[in-house]
Design an enzyme around this catalytic site. Structure first.
Site, PDB file in Angstrom:
ATOM      1  N   GLU A  87       1.040  -1.120  -0.333  1.00  0.00           N
ATOM      2  CA  GLU A  87      -0.061  -0.159  -0.102  1.00  0.00           C
ATOM      3  C   GLU A  87       0.887   0.980   0.174  1.00  0.00           C
ATOM      4  O   GLU A  87       1.873   1.330   0.848  1.00  0.00           O
ATOM      5  CB  GLU A  87      -1.206   0.370   0.827  1.00  0.00           C
ATOM      6  N   GLU A 101       4.438   4.553   3.933  1.00  0.00           N
ATOM      7  CA  GLU A 101       4.079   5.789   4.318  1.00  0.00           C
ATOM      8  C   GLU A 101       5.139   7.148   3.728  1.00  0.00           C
ATOM      9  O   GLU A 101       6.112   7.094   5.245  1.00  0.00           O
ATOM     10  CB  GLU A 101       3.012   6.132   5.352  1.00  0.00           C
ATOM     11  N   ASP A 149       9.114   6.862   0.412  1.00  0.00           N
ATOM     12  CA  ASP A 149       8.178   7.623  -0.874  1.00  0.00           C
ATOM     13  C   ASP A 149       8.004   6.909  -1.225  1.00  0.00           C
ATOM     14  O   ASP A 149       8.970   6.426  -1.716  1.00  0.00           O
ATOM     15  CB  ASP A 149       9.431   8.924  -1.654  1.00  0.00           C
ATOM     16  N   ASP A 159      -2.421  11.721  -1.988  1.00  0.00           N
ATOM     17  CA  ASP A 159      -2.901  13.064  -1.661  1.00  0.00           C
ATOM     18  C   ASP A 159      -3.138  14.028  -3.535  1.00  0.00           C
ATOM     19  O   ASP A 159      -1.940  14.170  -4.166  1.00  0.00           O
ATOM     20  CB  ASP A 159      -1.965  14.594  -0.988  1.00  0.00           C
ATOM     21  N   LYS A 207      -3.191  22.491  -6.858  1.00  0.00           N
ATOM     22  CA  LYS A 207      -2.448  23.527  -7.777  1.00  0.00           C
ATOM     23  C   LYS A 207      -1.200  23.251  -8.137  1.00  0.00           C
ATOM     24  O   LYS A 207      -0.512  21.881  -8.607  1.00  0.00           O
ATOM     25  CB  LYS A 207      -1.857  24.045  -6.085  1.00  0.00           C
ATOM     26  N   ASP A 214     -11.124  10.335  -4.221  1.00  0.00           N
ATOM     27  CA  ASP A 214     -12.420  11.636  -3.642  1.00  0.00           C
ATOM     28  C   ASP A 214     -12.165  12.370  -4.583  1.00  0.00           C
ATOM     29  O   ASP A 214     -13.210  12.976  -5.341  1.00  0.00           O
ATOM     30  CB  ASP A 214     -12.595  12.113  -2.820  1.00  0.00           C
TER      31      ASP A 214
HETATM   32  C1  SAM Z   1      -5.275  11.623   2.190  1.00  0.00           C
HETATM   33  S1  SAM Z   1      -4.269   9.973   3.067  1.00  0.00           S
HETATM   34  C2  SAM Z   1      -5.054   8.444   2.223  1.00  0.00           C
HETATM   35  C3  SAM Z   1      -4.479   7.876   3.210  1.00  0.00           C
HETATM   36  C4  SAM Z   1      -4.942   6.454   3.558  1.00  0.00           C
HETATM   37  N1  SAM Z   1      -4.607   5.759   2.128  1.00  0.00           N
HETATM   38  C5  SAM Z   1      -6.239   6.178   3.623  1.00  0.00           C
HETATM   39  O1  SAM Z   1      -6.912   5.823   2.594  1.00  0.00           O
HETATM   40  O2  SAM Z   1      -6.774   6.379   4.213  1.00  0.00           O
HETATM   41  C6  SAM Z   1      -2.660  10.113   2.033  1.00  0.00           C
HETATM   42  C7  SAM Z   1      -1.657   9.653   2.305  1.00  0.00           C
HETATM   43  O3  SAM Z   1       0.197   9.469   1.831  1.00  0.00           O
HETATM   44  C8  SAM Z   1       0.874  10.379   2.235  1.00  0.00           C
HETATM   45  N2  SAM Z   1       1.513  10.230   1.046  1.00  0.00           N
HETATM   46  C9  SAM Z   1       1.512  11.712   0.226  1.00  0.00           C
HETATM   47  N3  SAM Z   1       2.797  11.545  -0.341  1.00  0.00           N
HETATM   48  C10 SAM Z   1       3.214  10.119  -0.919  1.00  0.00           C
HETATM   49  C11 SAM Z   1       4.162   9.659  -0.887  1.00  0.00           C
HETATM   50  N4  SAM Z   1       4.911  10.234  -1.984  1.00  0.00           N
HETATM   51  N5  SAM Z   1       5.161   8.443  -0.986  1.00  0.00           N
HETATM   52  C12 SAM Z   1       3.989   7.734   0.009  1.00  0.00           C
HETATM   53  N6  SAM Z   1       2.916   8.574   1.656  1.00  0.00           N
HETATM   54  C13 SAM Z   1       2.907   9.942   0.464  1.00  0.00           C
HETATM   55  C14 SAM Z   1       0.127  11.435   3.238  1.00  0.00           C
HETATM   56  O4  SAM Z   1       1.396  11.379   4.724  1.00  0.00           O
HETATM   57  C15 SAM Z   1      -1.055  10.381   3.599  1.00  0.00           C
HETATM   58  O5  SAM Z   1      -0.749  10.142   4.425  1.00  0.00           O
END
Ligand code: SAM
Length: 226
Positions: free
Chosen positions: A49, A74, A101, A124, A128, A160
């Site tokens: 994941e 994460e 990352d 995410d 922008k 979403d």
């Molecule tokens: C909107 S949250 C969704 C979390 C989870 N997947 C859920 O559906 O509950 C997005 C997550 O992705 C992480 N994230 C953002 N960019 C990332 C990246 N390049 N690599 C790994 N994680 C990332 C953020 O820190 C955040 O915890």
């Protein structure tokens, strides 16, 4: 926020290190490679994941599916620590948490043809224009997914944000994956899924598959666009 601050305080204690040692990969070191067999001490189908947040979905999956291995990736250190702590407390033996990352993990660290299922839920959207470079999905990332997917492997995506869904689905399609399902295992059950569905937001989700006829040795075909 308060919970994350508590985890940060707790993390520096020796008993925290002992508890999460088995679950958290590298313990804050920069990971230079991810070798599933040495991480888990066995060969089993691997589910990854990307952007797993606090890990609600993957902890549930790991406990329910002991014959599979699960890797949560994460980026946010505090969130990854909370996830590792929860996984350790839940007694997950087939789950590891990597603070990294997701793009680096997919593009560089995971071996070829090593992943059976990717889960990407509510990445995410970075709406922008000047922030678009932070998005997880790009044609390079889709090529990385192709390289690391095992024959017949799947990529399950939910968001979403309708526009981002369209872009991600188009990139997976262009990379050579076939849409096989309009439902995903996590699209209705991750932490953010519950939050968004509770607020009445729509969820756009789909699973894409790599052909099972791809051989383990066959390199991923280059992405359609640079
Ligand atoms: C909107 S949250 C969704 C979390 C989870 N997947 C859920 O559906 O509950 C997005 C997550 O992705 C992480 N994230 C953002 N960019 C990332 C990246 N390049 N690599 C790994 N994680 C990332 C953020 O820190 C955040 O915890």
């Amino acid at each position: 926020m308060a919970r994350l601050r508590n985890v940060q305080r707790w993390w520096s204690k020796p008993e925290a290190q002992a508890l999460v040692e088995r679950v958290a990969v590298g313990h804050g070191d920069v990971a230079m490679s991810v070798e599933p067999r040495s991480l888990f001490g066995r060969t089993a189908p691997l589910e990854v994941e990307l952007g797993s947040g606090k890990g609600e979905f993957l902890i549930e999956q790991a406990l329910a599916t002991p014959h599979r291995d699960f890797l949560g990736v994460e980026l946010d250190a505090a969130v990854a620590r909370l996830f590792a702590l929860r996984a350790a407390r839940a007694g997950c033996v087939n789950l590891r948490v990597l603070r990294a990352d997701g793009r680096t993990v997919v593009n560089l660290l995971l071996p070829d043809r090593s992943v059976t299922v990717y889960h990407v839920y509510f990445p995410d959207p970075w709406p922008k224009l000047r922030h678009l470079k932070h998005r997880l999905f790009s044609s390079q990332f889709s090529s990385g997914l192709m390289r690391t997917l095992a024959p017949g492997g799947t990529v399950c995506v939910a968001t979403d944000v309708g526009g981002y869904a369209g872009e991600m689905f188009a990139q997976l399609n262009a990379a050579g994956l076939r849409r096989i399902d309009d439902c995903t295992p996590g699209g209705r059950s991750t932490g953010f899924a519950r939050k968004y569905l509770g607020a009445g937001k729509p969820v756009f989700e789909a699973c894409f598959a790599l052909s099972s006829e791809v051989s383990m040795e066959q390199p991923a075909r280059p992405a359609a666009h640079p």
